[in-house]
Motif scaffolding. Sequence first.
Motif, short mmCIF file in Angstrom:
data_model
loop_
_atom_site.label_atom_id
_atom_site.label_comp_id
_atom_site.label_asym_id
_atom_site.label_seq_id
_atom_site.Cartn_x
_atom_site.Cartn_y
_atom_site.Cartn_z
N LEU A 14 43.40 35.89 44.34
CA LEU A 14 44.62 35.46 43.65
C LEU A 14 45.47 34.68 44.66
O LEU A 14 45.83 35.20 45.70
CB LEU A 14 45.38 36.68 43.16
CG LEU A 14 46.60 36.43 42.29
CD1 LEU A 14 46.16 36.07 40.88
CD2 LEU A 14 47.50 37.65 42.25
N MET A 39 51.92 36.91 36.47
CA MET A 39 51.28 38.21 36.64
C MET A 39 52.33 39.29 36.86
O MET A 39 52.05 40.47 36.82
CB MET A 39 50.37 38.11 37.87
CG MET A 39 49.29 39.13 37.92
SD MET A 39 48.12 38.84 36.63
CE MET A 39 48.65 39.94 35.43
N GLN A 52 51.90 35.97 41.30
CA GLN A 52 52.55 37.27 41.51
C GLN A 52 53.92 37.12 42.16
O GLN A 52 54.52 38.10 42.59
CB GLN A 52 51.66 38.16 42.39
CG GLN A 52 51.41 39.52 41.75
CD GLN A 52 50.59 40.43 42.63
OE1 GLN A 52 49.58 40.02 43.19
NE2 GLN A 52 51.00 41.68 42.74
N THR A 104 36.06 44.08 36.64
CA THR A 104 36.29 42.64 36.66
C THR A 104 37.61 42.35 37.37
O THR A 104 37.78 41.35 38.04
CB THR A 104 36.36 42.08 35.23
OG1 THR A 104 35.27 42.60 34.51
CG2 THR A 104 36.32 40.57 35.21
N LEU A 105 38.56 43.26 37.19
CA LEU A 105 39.86 43.08 37.83
C LEU A 105 39.81 43.43 39.30
O LEU A 105 40.50 42.85 40.11
CB LEU A 105 40.92 43.95 37.14
CG LEU A 105 41.22 43.59 35.69
CD1 LEU A 105 42.09 44.65 35.04
CD2 LEU A 105 41.91 42.24 35.63
N LYS A 133 44.80 34.74 32.11
CA LYS A 133 44.17 36.03 32.34
C LYS A 133 43.71 36.16 33.77
O LYS A 133 43.31 35.20 34.41
CB LYS A 133 42.98 36.20 31.39
CG LYS A 133 43.38 36.83 30.07
CD LYS A 133 42.22 36.89 29.11
CE LYS A 133 41.19 37.93 29.48
NZ LYS A 133 40.18 38.05 28.42
N LEU A 134 43.78 37.38 34.22
CA LEU A 134 43.39 37.65 35.58
C LEU A 134 41.96 38.15 35.61
O LEU A 134 41.66 39.23 35.17
CB LEU A 134 44.33 38.73 36.12
CG LEU A 134 44.26 39.04 37.59
CD1 LEU A 134 44.54 37.80 38.41
CD2 LEU A 134 45.28 40.11 37.91
N ALA A 135 41.07 37.28 36.10
CA ALA A 135 39.70 37.73 36.28
C ALA A 135 39.44 37.61 37.77
O ALA A 135 40.17 36.95 38.47
CB ALA A 135 38.73 36.87 35.50
N TYR A 136 38.39 38.28 38.25
CA TYR A 136 38.22 38.24 39.68
C TYR A 136 36.99 37.50 40.13
O TYR A 136 36.64 37.52 41.29
CB TYR A 136 38.32 39.64 40.29
CG TYR A 136 39.74 39.85 40.63
CD1 TYR A 136 40.22 39.56 41.90
CD2 TYR A 136 40.65 40.17 39.64
CE1 TYR A 136 41.56 39.64 42.19
CE2 TYR A 136 41.99 40.26 39.91
CZ TYR A 136 42.44 39.99 41.20
OH TYR A 136 43.76 40.05 41.46
N PHE A 137 36.36 36.81 39.16
CA PHE A 137 35.17 36.10 39.54
C PHE A 137 35.34 34.61 39.33
O PHE A 137 35.96 34.16 38.36
CB PHE A 137 33.97 36.65 38.77
CG PHE A 137 33.75 38.10 39.09
CD1 PHE A 137 33.22 38.47 40.31
CD2 PHE A 137 34.15 39.09 38.20
CE1 PHE A 137 33.06 39.81 40.63
CE2 PHE A 137 33.99 40.42 38.50
CZ PHE A 137 33.45 40.80 39.72
N ARG A 189 33.48 36.26 44.22
CA ARG A 189 34.74 36.97 44.04
C ARG A 189 35.90 36.05 44.44
O ARG A 189 35.99 35.60 45.56
CB ARG A 189 34.73 38.21 44.92
CG ARG A 189 36.06 38.87 44.93
CD ARG A 189 35.94 40.34 44.78
NE ARG A 189 37.28 40.84 44.56
CZ ARG A 189 37.84 41.80 45.27
NH1 ARG A 189 37.16 42.38 46.21
NH2 ARG A 189 39.06 42.19 45.00
#
Lengths: 221, 136
Positions: free
Chosen positions: B98, B36, B102, A184-185, B84-88, B95
Amino acid sequence: MPVKVVMAQKILRANEQVARENRERLQHLPTVNLISSPGAGKTTLLEKTIQALRGELAIGVVEGDIYTTRDAERIAGQGAAVVQVNTAGLCHLDANMVGRALDQLDLDSLDLLFIENVGNLVCPAEFDLGEDYKVALLSVAEGGDKPEKYPLVFRESHAVVINKSDLLPYTDFDMNKVQEEIRTLKPEILIFVTSAATGEGLEAWCAWLREIVRHKRFVTG
Amino acid sequence: MHEIGLIQTVMDEVSRVAEANGIERVTKVRLVVGRMNGAIPDALEFAFSVLSPETIFEGARLEIESVPVRLRCPHCGAESEGEKLAYFCPECGGRAELVAGQELYIDYFEGDDGKEDAGEGRDGAEDSARERAGGP
Ligand SMILES: Nc1nc2c(ncn2[C@@H]2O[C@H](COP(=O)(O)OP(=O)(O)OP(=O)(O)O)[C@@H](O)[C@H]2O)c(=O)[nH]1
Ligand SMILES: [Mg+2]
Ligand SMILES: [Zn+2]
């Protein structure tokens, strides 16, 4: 009189500059920066990797350690070229320390270089050392919540090694769930499951190392 | 964590630029820190309070902008924010990239160059501050 000066300058700019210089020096030498919590098995994995690739790849190791030379001695015991870097209490390696370590290695005689970072999942993720690949190592004994708690290191890494697989029967580590969370990351991340103690899974890991060596030779000649 | 080292770097860099600009005393430093990033604002402030006495930073204020994690989806353009870091992408499942969270940089600093105001009759540090670019 009052003056305002706009800087818009990255705090780690100096580190990034030195990391670029390191990368230049390492342009023919594939370099892996190994990051994990204390005790996840970085040194043991390196010992086993050096054994498995002996006679095939000449491996060098930059050993980051806060105070001791124990890990460097273990690596030297495997016959690999090793340089010890003591960070004197600092929680991560920075590009300067690695640059000084590179001065002490005969880079042309090596096929593959590892940097064992200081055991810590937070700070090392933020310091570029000039490596080609960051690899995060996670052991099943430390619990499956690490990707969620320390997302940056997984996001920055090219591959993850899930180590101590021999201990799976004794832990509540949910392998599928953890791998799913890591993906997921970072969906394209490579995941290796190993036991540095029994040797399980080391073949796939070594195959990847051979591949990055071939790849860099192909790219930089 | 290494907040002490980060603040030491900030002070070194700001001192250098301050000197080049003839600034004798720094009154405010502003940092931008993404959530982050591992650097913790409280620890940065503590480090600043420990390191600033008897320097050109004595008595200066440290301001930290904490930037939340922000994702942007290149497929549908949706932006989302979170801790929270999610990528979706929560909208289309694509996808997401970010786009913020950071950061770790020095935005600007304020100081006093010890010269008399040219007498344009301005007051208030914010308005009368001569804005300069400190270089990259
Ligand atoms: N059961 C089991 N134990 C392991 C495995 N890999 C490492 N260990 C043990 O875990 C302990 C720590 O291993 P190290 O290789 O020293 O860990 P490290 O990550 O280098 O530790 P630091 O350098 O201190 O951060 C040692 O006692 C190893 O023998 C494994 O795959 N299975
Ligand atoms: Mg070790
Ligand atoms: Zn979308």
